[in-house]
Design an enzyme around this catalytic site. Sequence first.
Site, PDB file in Angstrom:
ATOM      1  CE1 TYR A  64      -2.991  -3.052   0.345  1.00  0.00           C
ATOM      2  CE2 TYR A  64      -3.472  -2.449   2.605  1.00  0.00           C
ATOM      3  CZ  TYR A  64      -3.659  -3.279   1.532  1.00  0.00           C
ATOM      4  OH  TYR A  64      -4.532  -4.346   1.632  1.00  0.00           O
ATOM      5  CG  LEU A 213     -18.920  -1.634   3.148  1.00  0.00           C
ATOM      6  CD1 LEU A 213     -18.726  -0.182   3.548  1.00  0.00           C
ATOM      7  CD2 LEU A 213     -20.249  -2.168   3.664  1.00  0.00           C
TER       8      LEU A 213
END
Length: 333
Positions: A64, A213
Amino acid sequence: MQMPRRRLGRQGLETSALGLGIMGISGVAGMPDMYGKPDVDEGIATIQRALELGIDFIDTAEVYGPWSNEEVLGRALRGRRDQAIIATKFGFRLTPEGKVQGVNSHPDHVRKVIDESLARLGTDYIDLWYQHRLDRDVPIEETVGAMAEQVRAGKVRYLGLSEVGAATLRRAHAVHPISALQSEYSIWERNIEGEVMDTCRELGIGIVPYSPLGRGFLTGAVATPDALEPQDYRRNDPRWQGDNFARNQRIVTAVRVVADRHGATPAQIALAWLLAQGDDVVPIPGTKRRRWLEDNAGAARITLTVADLGELNAVGQTSGARYVERAMAMIDR
């Protein structure tokens, strides 16, 4: 309400029932703006707000940024390290310029990257350390053996794997107890149900769903892919494209119906569905903003009924592939 606690694995790791994924604060190697323009200051404030809400399980990775995400987490936790459960991941081959050139889980690489992650995080131990993606050129026994050395050295407390299948889990667990499997899991991505989850539960391995989600799809907040920023990763996500996007709206509709019944948001219902899948499940919804973090935290107060769960389970198959072909090739199923 106070954030509930859950246990991951049988080795003693306890976390908040919901975690926080922070990839969006810096994006991943080659895609810094994958979910919109990063805002480091707001990202740090979001991490610190999570601790205030009782969300102490924070997920990052060396890829990341790359690297910068761990540094941001280290900054956010300065003077608060004992309040957080840090999870990070290794396993990609990165050039000095920060480009991904495949995977690397050779033992020598494992021994090298642990110290680099510790330095970026500004800590002398990592709570949960995952192999990010399986390296098919290295037997999992060798990789986990090198990871276990870091446990014995006091640099790591618990071990995890990400996106591996049942057979790999068994082989790894035979070398050293695995506390958690991180995998995509949500109402619209249920591939780990069956053999993988059954194996986790047989061996006592906790389940950490990422993208719970659907990369924001299940919130219903994006009316059309055209509303996304030009560099947004989701513009190339198969499930967000053309007819797939339209067909998948039925899932959002089902979630919204249950949300209205509970006076909740769709995101809260999608997370409550995951929490209802077992007390060994700890979702890590990703966000880089406090407003969405606070909304997600509200999922912990919702108890779905049998009827609610039945409606959500009946939404059927999601339209479109989970990833593009190259990314799917890295999943061990």
